[in-house]
Write an enzyme that holds these catalytic residues in place. Sequence first.
Site, PDB file in Angstrom:
ATOM      1  N   TYR B 153       0.806  -1.323   0.010  1.00 35.19           N
ATOM      2  CA  TYR B 153      -0.139  -0.121   0.023  1.00 35.19           C
ATOM      3  C   TYR B 153       0.845   1.252   0.148  1.00 35.19           C
ATOM      4  O   TYR B 153       0.687   2.142  -0.870  1.00 35.19           O
ATOM      5  CB  TYR B 153      -0.854  -0.107   1.375  1.00 35.19           C
ATOM      6  CG  TYR B 153      -1.630   1.198   1.376  1.00 35.19           C
ATOM      7  CD1 TYR B 153      -3.001   1.604   0.529  1.00 35.19           C
ATOM      8  CD2 TYR B 153      -1.575   2.226   2.507  1.00 35.19           C
ATOM      9  CE1 TYR B 153      -3.799   2.313   0.409  1.00 35.19           C
ATOM     10  CE2 TYR B 153      -2.582   3.299   2.410  1.00 35.19           C
ATOM     11  CZ  TYR B 153      -3.610   3.126   1.410  1.00 35.19           C
ATOM     12  OH  TYR B 153      -4.608   4.386   1.643  1.00 35.19           O
ATOM     13  N   LYS B 157       1.090   4.170  -2.776  1.00 35.99           N
ATOM     14  CA  LYS B 157       0.717   5.692  -2.616  1.00 35.99           C
ATOM     15  C   LYS B 157       2.014   6.439  -2.891  1.00 35.99           C
ATOM     16  O   LYS B 157       1.948   7.487  -3.121  1.00 35.99           O
ATOM     17  CB  LYS B 157       0.390   5.779  -1.114  1.00 35.99           C
ATOM     18  CG  LYS B 157      -1.047   5.321  -0.965  1.00 35.99           C
ATOM     19  CD  LYS B 157      -2.043   5.731  -1.826  1.00 35.99           C
ATOM     20  CE  LYS B 157      -3.577   5.372  -1.628  1.00 35.99           C
ATOM     21  NZ  LYS B 157      -4.566   5.729  -2.667  1.00 35.99           N
TER      22      LYS B 157
HETATM   23  N1  LIG Z   1      -9.457   5.611   5.112  1.00 34.12           N
HETATM   24  C1  LIG Z   1      -8.289   6.059   5.449  1.00 34.12           C
HETATM   25  O1  LIG Z   1      -7.855   6.066   6.687  1.00 34.12           O
HETATM   26  C2  LIG Z   1      -7.291   6.391   4.372  1.00 34.12           C
HETATM   27  C3  LIG Z   1      -5.854   7.024   4.649  1.00 34.12           C
HETATM   28  C4  LIG Z   1      -5.322   7.440   3.675  1.00 34.12           C
HETATM   29  C5  LIG Z   1      -5.560   7.346   2.428  1.00 34.12           C
HETATM   30  N2  LIG Z   1      -6.909   6.830   1.952  1.00 34.12           N
HETATM   31  C6  LIG Z   1      -7.186   6.700   0.608  1.00 34.12           C
HETATM   32  O2  LIG Z   1      -8.371   7.503   0.221  1.00 34.12           O
HETATM   33  C7  LIG Z   1      -9.104   6.819  -0.845  1.00 34.12           C
HETATM   34  C8  LIG Z   1     -10.410   6.588  -0.295  1.00 34.12           C
HETATM   35  O3  LIG Z   1     -10.452   5.665   0.709  1.00 34.12           O
HETATM   36  P1  LIG Z   1     -11.643   5.186   1.548  1.00 34.12           P
HETATM   37  O4  LIG Z   1     -11.151   5.303   3.008  1.00 34.12           O
HETATM   38  O5  LIG Z   1     -12.829   6.159   1.267  1.00 34.12           O
HETATM   39  O6  LIG Z   1     -12.043   3.802   1.164  1.00 34.12           O
HETATM   40  P2  LIG Z   1     -13.120   2.802   0.826  1.00 34.12           P
HETATM   41  O7  LIG Z   1     -14.267   3.350   2.065  1.00 34.12           O
HETATM   42  O8  LIG Z   1     -12.758   1.428   1.076  1.00 34.12           O
HETATM   43  O9  LIG Z   1     -13.753   3.377  -0.510  1.00 34.12           O
HETATM   44  C9  LIG Z   1     -12.728   2.973  -1.796  1.00 34.12           C
HETATM   45  C10 LIG Z   1     -13.664   3.365  -2.785  1.00 34.12           C
HETATM   46  O10 LIG Z   1     -12.745   2.948  -4.138  1.00 34.12           O
HETATM   47  C11 LIG Z   1     -13.597   2.247  -4.759  1.00 34.12           C
HETATM   48  N3  LIG Z   1     -12.736   1.014  -5.710  1.00 34.12           N
HETATM   49  C12 LIG Z   1     -12.014   0.340  -5.016  1.00 34.12           C
HETATM   50  N4  LIG Z   1     -11.599  -0.474  -6.216  1.00 34.12           N
HETATM   51  C13 LIG Z   1     -12.270  -0.275  -7.243  1.00 34.12           C
HETATM   52  C14 LIG Z   1     -12.140  -0.675  -8.332  1.00 34.12           C
HETATM   53  N5  LIG Z   1     -11.488  -1.810  -8.639  1.00 34.12           N
HETATM   54  N6  LIG Z   1     -13.039  -0.203  -9.369  1.00 34.12           N
HETATM   55  C15 LIG Z   1     -13.774   0.992  -9.018  1.00 34.12           C
HETATM   56  N7  LIG Z   1     -14.013   1.410  -7.836  1.00 34.12           N
HETATM   57  C16 LIG Z   1     -12.844   0.676  -7.011  1.00 34.12           C
HETATM   58  C17 LIG Z   1     -14.646   1.556  -3.810  1.00 34.12           C
HETATM   59  O11 LIG Z   1     -15.679   1.132  -4.587  1.00 34.12           O
HETATM   60  P3  LIG Z   1     -16.727  -0.249  -4.143  1.00 34.12           P
HETATM   61  O12 LIG Z   1     -17.667   0.120  -3.097  1.00 34.12           O
HETATM   62  O13 LIG Z   1     -17.240  -0.874  -5.626  1.00 34.12           O
HETATM   63  O14 LIG Z   1     -15.478  -1.132  -3.552  1.00 34.12           O
HETATM   64  C18 LIG Z   1     -15.006   2.793  -2.814  1.00 34.12           C
HETATM   65  O15 LIG Z   1     -15.844   3.582  -3.618  1.00 34.12           O
HETATM   66  C19 LIG Z   1      -8.424   5.804  -1.198  1.00 34.12           C
HETATM   67  O16 LIG Z   1      -7.435   6.123  -2.233  1.00 34.12           O
HETATM   68  C20 LIG Z   1      -7.439   5.541   0.133  1.00 34.12           C
HETATM   69  O17 LIG Z   1      -6.151   4.862  -0.180  1.00 34.12           O
HETATM   70  C21 LIG Z   1      -7.671   6.407   2.986  1.00 34.12           C
END
Ligand SMILES: NC(=O)c1ccc[n+]([C@@H]2O[C@H](COP(=O)([O-])OP(=O)(O)OC[C@H]3O[C@@H](n4cnc5c(N)ncnc54)[C@H](OP(=O)(O)O)[C@@H]3O)[C@@H](O)[C@H]2O)c1
Lengths: 79, 244
Positions: B153, B157
């Site tokens: 991961y 990133k």
């Molecule tokens: N949450 C954290 O603590 C955190 C921290 C740092 C960075 N981030 C980054 O922030 C971003 C959003 O994360 P989040 O926390 O909101 O995660 P999340 O709740 O798991 O949501 C992930 C999103 O990405 C979509 N996605 C994943 N694989 C996909 C694919 N193959 N095709 C189309 N859509 C896909 C998912 O769609 P589905 O619903 O269909 O799965 C969902 O809408 C990510 O890039 C993550 O790495 C998050």
Amino acid sequence: MTNLEKYTNAFVEAFDVDAETAKTLKYQAIEAWDSVGHMGLTAALESAFDIMMEPEDIIDLSSFEKGKEILSTKYGVEF
Amino acid sequence: MEKNVIITGSNRGIGKAILKKFAKEGCNIWACARSPKKEFEDELKEIADKNGVWIEPIYFDLTSSESIKTGFKQIWASKKKIDVLVNNAGIAFIDLFQLTPEQKIRETFEVNVFSVMTLTQLVLKMMTRQHSGAIVNMASIGGIDAYPAHCAYGASKAAVIGFTKALSSEMAQWGIRVNAVAPGATETDMIVSFENKSGGNLLKNCAMKRKAKPEEIANTVYFLSSDEAAFINGQVIRVDGGST
Ligand SMILES: NC(=O)c1ccc[n+]([C@@H]2O[C@H](COP(=O)([O-])OP(=O)(O)OC[C@H]3O[C@@H](n4cnc5c(N)ncnc54)[C@H](OP(=O)(O)O)[C@@H]3O)[C@@H](O)[C@H]2O)c1
């Protein structure tokens, strides 16, 4: 306007040359056709023919003649 | 600002918060998600009506470049200006490196890096013609700092950050800005996988000792895409409550 005219115009506009010069052009043969000019040319061709070119075809577009070949074989543009 | 915005992963988590923020600010949205769902479309309609904007769902799977291209063609066909691209969607695989199957590394890079590059390349076709645009990529503090179990991961990133910086220097000549947001732990479904592997240490280095709310990340994404940030380019903004 014929497809050949539209095609030639894209080169004329992208590189600021006349139509006769445009027909002889090759990538990087003139200063204006550098990598940045190349992006302008492909944008002009995409607009003129309402197509979305694949990156591989953008790379292969190495001359006026080659571009015609790509557009006719891959994007259905008839010259 | 009334702009046309593409947001990936807009159906839940941070992406959904970003969608709501942009809609609230009067932006029209292409809401990208993996697959059609009625509840999602109902919610989009509700948000659009409430804010007087249009929101169009666009479906594609980020693991397939063909699917991305097919999805993008719908946006292209609309012939509308694309002002902002938010590459938000992502997946996390959190485990010790020696317990990380190669397939998981590839999958992580496919979604977090390669799909971002594919979609960005397509969107730039429009933005270079317009001579304007803003791109915001979702990075993570895991791509900047070192954490155990973050090899796949974190490396993905870090790649997003490298891509953001290089692209920003390339696209400035067309009036296009490219920045990234690096959230710390944020309250979404994704955080569960981090929590499970952190042994209770998730917030150890966070000065504010709490997780971010998705809206706090969305606010920063919105700011970077707005004209308020007109001279900010190639930057990675941490939204992590400060580190100790
Ligand atoms: N949450 C954290 O603590 C955190 C921290 C740092 C960075 N981030 C980054 O922030 C971003 C959003 O994360 P989040 O926390 O909101 O995660 P999340 O709740 O798991 O949501 C992930 C999103 O990405 C979509 N996605 C994943 N694989 C996909 C694919 N193959 N095709 C189309 N859509 C896909 C998912 O769609 P589905 O619903 O269909 O799965 C969902 O809408 C990510 O890039 C993550 O790495 C998050």
